[in-house]
Design a protein around this motif. Structure first.
Motif, PDB file in Angstrom:
ATOM      1  N   THR A 170     -58.248 -40.743 -78.046  1.00 37.79           N
ATOM      2  CA  THR A 170     -58.667 -40.248 -77.042  1.00 37.79           C
ATOM      3  C   THR A 170     -58.811 -41.532 -75.923  1.00 37.79           C
ATOM      4  OG1 THR A 170     -59.877 -38.634 -77.798  1.00 37.79           O
ATOM      5  CG2 THR A 170     -60.669 -39.140 -75.832  1.00 37.79           C
ATOM      6  N   TRP A 171     -58.293 -41.608 -74.724  1.00 38.24           N
ATOM      7  CA  TRP A 171     -58.330 -42.853 -73.751  1.00 38.24           C
ATOM      8  C   TRP A 171     -59.555 -42.391 -73.078  1.00 38.24           C
ATOM      9  CZ3 TRP A 171     -57.201 -47.448 -72.875  1.00 38.24           C
ATOM     10  CH2 TRP A 171     -57.421 -47.928 -71.772  1.00 38.24           C
ATOM     11  N   VAL A 172     -60.516 -43.304 -72.784  1.00 40.15           N
ATOM     12  CA  VAL A 172     -61.885 -43.306 -72.087  1.00 40.15           C
ATOM     13  C   VAL A 172     -61.794 -44.032 -70.944  1.00 40.15           C
ATOM     14  CG1 VAL A 172     -64.290 -43.707 -72.314  1.00 40.15           C
ATOM     15  CG2 VAL A 172     -63.060 -43.291 -74.303  1.00 40.15           C
ATOM     16  N   SER A 173     -61.523 -43.315 -69.770  1.00 39.87           N
ATOM     17  CA  SER A 173     -61.505 -43.868 -68.459  1.00 39.87           C
ATOM     18  C   SER A 173     -62.551 -45.046 -68.136  1.00 39.87           C
ATOM     19  CB  SER A 173     -61.254 -43.034 -67.322  1.00 39.87           C
ATOM     20  OG  SER A 173     -60.197 -41.965 -67.478  1.00 39.87           O
ATOM     21  N   GLY A 174     -62.112 -46.129 -67.506  1.00 44.33           N
ATOM     22  CA  GLY A 174     -63.044 -46.961 -67.059  1.00 44.33           C
ATOM     23  C   GLY A 174     -63.845 -46.739 -65.786  1.00 44.33           C
ATOM     24  N   ILE A 175     -64.749 -47.343 -65.458  1.00 41.93           N
ATOM     25  CA  ILE A 175     -65.652 -46.908 -64.320  1.00 41.93           C
ATOM     26  C   ILE A 175     -65.151 -47.580 -62.970  1.00 41.93           C
ATOM     27  CG2 ILE A 175     -67.904 -46.363 -65.534  1.00 41.93           C
ATOM     28  CD1 ILE A 175     -68.945 -49.158 -64.627  1.00 41.93           C
ATOM     29  N   HIS A 176     -64.351 -48.739 -63.065  1.00 46.93           N
ATOM     30  CA  HIS A 176     -63.912 -49.430 -62.064  1.00 46.93           C
ATOM     31  C   HIS A 176     -64.831 -49.911 -61.017  1.00 46.93           C
ATOM     32  CE1 HIS A 176     -59.846 -48.465 -63.517  1.00 46.93           C
ATOM     33  NE2 HIS A 176     -60.141 -47.429 -63.839  1.00 46.93           N
ATOM     34  N   ALA A 177     -65.831 -50.495 -61.515  1.00 45.70           N
ATOM     35  CA  ALA A 177     -66.767 -50.933 -60.736  1.00 45.70           C
ATOM     36  C   ALA A 177     -66.556 -52.275 -59.986  1.00 45.70           C
ATOM     37  CB  ALA A 177     -68.346 -51.368 -61.518  1.00 45.70           C
ATOM     38  N   ILE A 178     -65.753 -52.924 -60.626  1.00 42.41           N
ATOM     39  CA  ILE A 178     -65.360 -54.484 -59.926  1.00 42.41           C
ATOM     40  C   ILE A 178     -64.515 -54.034 -58.816  1.00 42.41           C
ATOM     41  CG2 ILE A 178     -63.783 -56.282 -60.274  1.00 42.41           C
ATOM     42  CD1 ILE A 178     -64.829 -56.225 -63.339  1.00 42.41           C
ATOM     43  N   GLU A 179     -63.653 -52.918 -58.824  1.00 43.17           N
ATOM     44  CA  GLU A 179     -62.710 -52.765 -57.581  1.00 43.17           C
ATOM     45  C   GLU A 179     -63.702 -52.214 -56.514  1.00 43.17           C
ATOM     46  OE1 GLU A 179     -60.219 -52.226 -61.347  1.00 43.17           O
ATOM     47  OE2 GLU A 179     -62.338 -51.975 -60.721  1.00 43.17           O
ATOM     48  N   ALA A 180     -64.959 -51.600 -56.629  1.00 43.77           N
ATOM     49  CA  ALA A 180     -65.753 -51.206 -55.522  1.00 43.77           C
ATOM     50  C   ALA A 180     -66.119 -52.285 -54.629  1.00 43.77           C
ATOM     51  CB  ALA A 180     -66.808 -50.314 -56.173  1.00 43.77           C
ATOM     52  N   ALA A 181     -66.085 -53.336 -55.015  1.00 41.14           N
ATOM     53  CA  ALA A 181     -66.576 -54.779 -54.325  1.00 41.14           C
ATOM     54  C   ALA A 181     -65.433 -54.924 -53.419  1.00 41.14           C
ATOM     55  CB  ALA A 181     -66.695 -55.836 -55.142  1.00 41.14           C
ATOM     56  N   LEU A 182     -64.300 -54.570 -53.313  1.00 37.74           N
ATOM     57  CA  LEU A 182     -63.084 -54.707 -52.452  1.00 37.74           C
ATOM     58  C   LEU A 182     -62.980 -54.223 -51.245  1.00 37.74           C
ATOM     59  CD1 LEU A 182     -60.059 -55.189 -55.145  1.00 37.74           C
ATOM     60  CD2 LEU A 182     -61.522 -56.768 -54.307  1.00 37.74           C
ATOM     61  N   VAL A 196     -72.029 -61.021 -47.032  1.00 39.66           N
ATOM     62  CA  VAL A 196     -70.929 -60.052 -47.586  1.00 39.66           C
ATOM     63  C   VAL A 196     -71.029 -60.089 -48.971  1.00 39.66           C
ATOM     64  CG1 VAL A 196     -68.620 -60.457 -47.452  1.00 39.66           C
ATOM     65  CG2 VAL A 196     -69.582 -61.078 -45.547  1.00 39.66           C
ATOM     66  N   ALA A 197     -71.370 -60.923 -49.730  1.00 43.99           N
ATOM     67  CA  ALA A 197     -71.316 -61.021 -51.288  1.00 43.99           C
ATOM     68  C   ALA A 197     -72.361 -59.747 -51.721  1.00 43.99           C
ATOM     69  CB  ALA A 197     -71.380 -62.243 -52.064  1.00 43.99           C
ATOM     70  N   GLU A 198     -73.456 -59.948 -51.064  1.00 47.30           N
ATOM     71  CA  GLU A 198     -74.595 -58.995 -51.482  1.00 47.30           C
ATOM     72  C   GLU A 198     -74.270 -57.656 -50.902  1.00 47.30           C
ATOM     73  OE1 GLU A 198     -77.443 -57.821 -53.557  1.00 47.30           O
ATOM     74  OE2 GLU A 198     -77.019 -59.998 -53.563  1.00 47.30           O
ATOM     75  N   GLU A 199     -73.531 -57.491 -49.990  1.00 47.37           N
ATOM     76  CA  GLU A 199     -73.082 -56.081 -49.498  1.00 47.37           C
ATOM     77  C   GLU A 199     -72.007 -55.459 -50.543  1.00 47.37           C
ATOM     78  OE1 GLU A 199     -70.307 -54.975 -45.816  1.00 47.37           O
ATOM     79  OE2 GLU A 199     -72.199 -55.971 -45.355  1.00 47.37           O
ATOM     80  N   ARG A 200     -71.193 -56.229 -50.879  1.00 46.31           N
ATOM     81  CA  ARG A 200     -70.128 -55.830 -52.070  1.00 46.31           C
ATOM     82  C   ARG A 200     -70.767 -55.643 -53.222  1.00 46.31           C
ATOM     83  NH1 ARG A 200     -64.647 -58.734 -50.359  1.00 46.31           N
ATOM     84  NH2 ARG A 200     -64.666 -58.129 -48.172  1.00 46.31           N
ATOM     85  N   ALA A 201     -71.741 -56.568 -53.572  1.00 43.73           N
ATOM     86  CA  ALA A 201     -72.400 -56.346 -55.062  1.00 43.73           C
ATOM     87  C   ALA A 201     -73.224 -55.015 -55.075  1.00 43.73           C
ATOM     88  CB  ALA A 201     -73.498 -57.529 -55.168  1.00 43.73           C
ATOM     89  N   GLU A 202     -73.631 -54.427 -53.806  1.00 46.37           N
ATOM     90  CA  GLU A 202     -74.384 -53.301 -53.802  1.00 46.37           C
ATOM     91  C   GLU A 202     -73.525 -52.171 -54.042  1.00 46.37           C
ATOM     92  OE1 GLU A 202     -77.594 -52.386 -53.616  1.00 46.37           O
ATOM     93  OE2 GLU A 202     -78.044 -54.583 -53.896  1.00 46.37           O
ATOM     94  N   ARG A 203     -72.411 -52.241 -53.663  1.00 46.23           N
ATOM     95  CA  ARG A 203     -71.368 -51.066 -54.255  1.00 46.23           C
ATOM     96  C   ARG A 203     -70.932 -51.317 -55.524  1.00 46.23           C
ATOM     97  NH1 ARG A 203     -66.397 -52.809 -49.949  1.00 46.23           N
ATOM     98  NH2 ARG A 203     -67.831 -53.741 -48.478  1.00 46.23           N
ATOM     99  N   VAL A 204     -71.003 -52.218 -56.178  1.00 45.45           N
ATOM    100  CA  VAL A 204     -70.773 -52.540 -57.459  1.00 45.45           C
ATOM    101  C   VAL A 204     -71.913 -51.678 -58.390  1.00 45.45           C
ATOM    102  CG1 VAL A 204     -70.252 -54.004 -59.558  1.00 45.45           C
ATOM    103  CG2 VAL A 204     -69.109 -54.192 -57.326  1.00 45.45           C
ATOM    104  N   ARG A 205     -73.090 -52.226 -57.898  1.00 47.82           N
ATOM    105  CA  ARG A 205     -74.372 -51.956 -58.542  1.00 47.82           C
ATOM    106  C   ARG A 205     -74.563 -50.420 -58.463  1.00 47.82           C
ATOM    107  NH1 ARG A 205     -76.656 -56.200 -55.451  1.00 47.82           N
ATOM    108  NH2 ARG A 205     -77.171 -58.055 -57.164  1.00 47.82           N
ATOM    109  N   ALA A 206     -73.948 -49.528 -57.384  1.00 51.47           N
ATOM    110  CA  ALA A 206     -74.155 -48.259 -57.029  1.00 51.47           C
ATOM    111  C   ALA A 206     -73.115 -47.572 -58.336  1.00 51.47           C
ATOM    112  CB  ALA A 206     -73.648 -47.872 -55.749  1.00 51.47           C
TER     113      ALA A 206
END
Length: 94
Positions: A82-94, A25-35
């Motif tokens: 100027t506000w630079v938006s974040g990539i929100h990669a951590i939230e992709a794991a949820l 499960v962790a690896e599956e979610r990590a793949e989302r973050v990596r993407a």
């Protein structure tokens, strides 16, 4: 009469089947973050060497970069206007 086993959570967490399941499960979610990270790296929006790591026992997925909070959640540009938006990669794991 019922009895309580000390450290039962640790015993269960380290069973081979449980560790394998958590790792899957962790690896599956990590793949989302990596993407998400890779999509920004390819466009040049992410110049750093951000790396995704997975801890197999407890399923922690982490991003490694000195500016990880700014990269993930956003930050003000150097001009302060100027506000630079974040990539929100951590939230992709949820």
């Amino acid at each position: 009469m019922a009895s309580v086993v000390n450290n039962l959570d640790s015993i269960v967490a380290h069973l081979p089947g449980v560790r394998d399941g958590v790792a899957d499960v962790a690896e599956e979610r990590a793949e989302r973050v990596r993407a998400v990270v890779e999509a920004h790296r390819r466009t040049g929006d992410l110049a750093s060497g951000m790396d995704v790591r997975v801890n197999r026992t407890d399923g922690v997925i982490s991003l490694e970069d000195p500016a990880v909070l700014s990269i993930n959640y956003g930050h003000w540009a150097r001009d302060g206007l100027t506000w630079v938006s974040g990539i929100h990669a951590i939230e992709a794991a949820l």
